[in-house]
Design an enzyme around this catalytic site. Structure first.
Site, PDB file in Angstrom:
ATOM      1  N   TYR A  48      17.554  -3.736  13.844  1.00  0.00           N
ATOM      2  CA  TYR A  48      17.191  -3.611  12.434  1.00  0.00           C
ATOM      3  C   TYR A  48      18.246  -4.270  11.551  1.00  0.00           C
ATOM      4  O   TYR A  48      17.908  -5.044  10.635  1.00  0.00           O
ATOM      5  CB  TYR A  48      17.045  -2.138  12.054  1.00  0.00           C
ATOM      6  CG  TYR A  48      16.718  -1.925  10.588  1.00  0.00           C
ATOM      7  CD1 TYR A  48      15.478  -2.293  10.073  1.00  0.00           C
ATOM      8  CD2 TYR A  48      17.652  -1.369   9.716  1.00  0.00           C
ATOM      9  CE1 TYR A  48      15.176  -2.117   8.741  1.00  0.00           C
ATOM     10  CE2 TYR A  48      17.360  -1.182   8.371  1.00  0.00           C
ATOM     11  CZ  TYR A  48      16.115  -1.558   7.889  1.00  0.00           C
ATOM     12  OH  TYR A  48      15.827  -1.383   6.551  1.00  0.00           O
ATOM     13  N   GLY A  86       5.147   3.169  -0.396  1.00  0.00           N
ATOM     14  CA  GLY A  86       6.577   3.065  -0.605  1.00  0.00           C
ATOM     15  C   GLY A  86       6.997   2.127  -1.717  1.00  0.00           C
ATOM     16  O   GLY A  86       6.429   2.114  -2.813  1.00  0.00           O
ATOM     17  N   SER A 104      18.683  -4.737   3.147  1.00  0.00           N
ATOM     18  CA  SER A 104      19.143  -3.362   3.251  1.00  0.00           C
ATOM     19  C   SER A 104      20.656  -3.364   3.314  1.00  0.00           C
ATOM     20  O   SER A 104      21.273  -4.349   3.758  1.00  0.00           O
ATOM     21  CB  SER A 104      18.574  -2.715   4.518  1.00  0.00           C
ATOM     22  OG  SER A 104      19.269  -1.527   4.858  1.00  0.00           O
ATOM     23  N   ASN A 137       0.793  -1.226   0.000  1.00  0.00           N
ATOM     24  CA  ASN A 137       0.000   0.000   0.000  1.00  0.00           C
ATOM     25  C   ASN A 137       0.826   1.277   0.000  1.00  0.00           C
ATOM     26  O   ASN A 137       0.280   2.363  -0.205  1.00  0.00           O
ATOM     27  CB  ASN A 137      -0.959   0.025   1.202  1.00  0.00           C
ATOM     28  CG  ASN A 137      -0.221  -0.032   2.522  1.00  0.00           C
ATOM     29  OD1 ASN A 137       0.191  -1.113   2.935  1.00  0.00           O
ATOM     30  ND2 ASN A 137      -0.049   1.095   3.187  1.00  0.00           N
TER      31      ASN A 137
END
Length: 318
Positions: free
Chosen positions: A176, A27, A151, A25
Site C-alpha cells: 500500500y 467515502g 496518503s 459512490n
C-alpha cells in the site's frame, strides 16, 4: 496559498465545467462529488460497482444540486474497462476540466488485477496512470487539473523495481505504501513533463486526506474475514479519524484553489491527520526525479498507454 478555515463552502462556482471522480459512490469520492455538483459542475461518477454508484447518484440527486450527475462504469483493476471508460467519455464530452484520481484499495491480501498486476499497485497507481493518459487530450480548457490522491503512508513507501508486483515477497502495508508513493511520483513527474512542454493550462497536484473515516479501512479486514480487526478499525475511526467530508477537503482544495502545479495538499491539524487543507511537504523519496522517470517508463510499458504532450501543447486552454 492557504486560506484559514477553508471548507467545501469555499469551493467556487463550477458552472460549465466537467469533472471526473473515480470511486465517487462512497467515502472521499462521494463527498467530493457532492461538493462539485452543488457548485454547478457536471460530475461523471466513475464507479466499479454500478448498483452502489446508482444508489449514490440517486441520493445526491435528491439533494437538488445545481449541477448534473452522470454515472459511468470504471474498474481500475481492468485496463479494458479503463479504455472503455475513456472512449465513452470522449464520445459524450468535448473536454475535461478536473480529474480526481481518488479510488483505491488499502492493505488487502495479495491478489492480481485482470492484467496480472498486484492489485494495490495496479488499482492505485497503474489504473490511474492509464486513465489520465487516455483522457489526456480532453484537457483543453483553461485551468484544467489532475488531482491524485495519495496518503501520509507514502512516507514509508519504496519502489522496488526488482519485484514491482510483489511476486517474491508481499506485505499488505508495504504494498500500500509503495502504491501511494507511486501516486506522488506520478503526480510530480506529470507536472515536470507539462512544464517541459510549456503546457500551462493543466496542473498536476497530489493530495492526502489525513486520517479519514471511510469504508477503505474495512476492506482489508473484510477480505481476510477478520471481525476482530474490523472492530478495532471501527474504534479507531470513531476516536481518531475525521469525517469523510473533512477528508475530502484537500482534494477539493487542490482541484479548485490557486495551487501551483506539483504541490501536495493535506490537512494542517494534529500530525497532519485532520484539519483544514494546506499545502505541505511530502517525503524526500517522492521528489526523486530519477525514480519518477523510471516509474513513468515502466508504467507506460505495463499499461501500453503513452501521453501525447505535443498534441496537448498544440491545444492551449480557452
Amino acid at each position: 496559498m492557504t486560506r484559514d478555515g477553508w471548507t467545501a463552502a469555499d469551493v467556487p462556482r463550477l458552472d460549465g465545467q466537467t469533472v471526473v471522480v473515480t470511486g465517487a459512490n462512497s467515502g472521499l469520492g462521494y463527498q467530493a462529488t457532492r461538493a462539485f455538483v452543488h457548485r454547478g459542475a457536471h460530475v461523471v461518477m466513475a464507479c466499479r460497482d454500478m448498483e452502489r454508484g446508482e444508489d449514490a447518484r440517486r441520493e445526491l440527486t435528491s439533494s437538488r444540486p445545481s449541477g448534473a450527475l452522470e454515472l459511468q462504469k470504471l474498474d481500475l483493476a481492468d485496463l479494458g474497462s479503463v479504455r472503455t471508460f475513456a472512449e465513452t467519455f470522449a464520445d459524450i464530452h468535448d473536454r475535461l476540466d478536473i480529474l480526481c484520481n481518488n479510488a483505491g484499495v488499502m492493505a488487502i491480501p495479495r491478489s492480481e488485477t485482470a492484467d496480472g498486476f498486484e492489485t494495490q499497485f495496479g488499482v492505485n497507481h497503474l489504473g490511474h496512470f492509464a486513465l489520465t493518459g487516455l483522457l489526456f487530450d480532453q484537457f483543453t480548457g483553461d485551468g484544467a487539473r489532475v488531482v491524485t490522491q495519495s496518503s501520509s503512508m507514502h512516507e514509508a513507501g519504496e519502489i522496488d523495481f526488482d519485484d514491482l508486483q510483489s511476486e517474491e515477497s508481499y506485505d499488505k502495508w508495504e504494498a500500500y505504501a509503495e502504491s501511494k508513493l507511486a501516486n506522488l511520483l506520478f503526480a510530480y513527474e506529470l507536472q515536470r513533463r507539462l512544464d517541459d512542454e510549456g503546457i500551462e493550462h493543466v496542473r498536476s497536484i497530489g493530495c492526502h486526506p489525513g486520517y479519514a473515516a471511510t469504508n477503505l479501512q474495512y476492506r482489508g479486514p473484510e477480505a481476510k474475514g477478520s471481525t476482530v480487526r474490523k472492530a478495532a478499525m471501527a474504534v479507531a475511526n470513531a476516536t481518531l479519524a475525521q469525517s469523510a467530508e473533512w477528508g475530502a477537503l484537500p482534494m477539493l482544495y487542490a482541484a479548485t484553489e490557486d495551487v501551483p502545479g506539483g504541490s501536495y495538499v493535506g490537512p494542517g491539524g494534529l500530525m497532519n491527520m485532520r484539519g483544514y487543507p494546506e499545502v505541505q511537504e511530502s517525503s524526500e523519496r517522492s521528489d526523486d526525479e530519477v525514480t519518477a522517470g523510471r516509474l513513468w517508463r515502466v508504467s507506460e510499458e505495463l499499461t501500453g498507454v503513452e501521453y501525447d504532450f505535443e498534441a496537448l501543447a498544440d491545444a492551449p486552454g480557452e
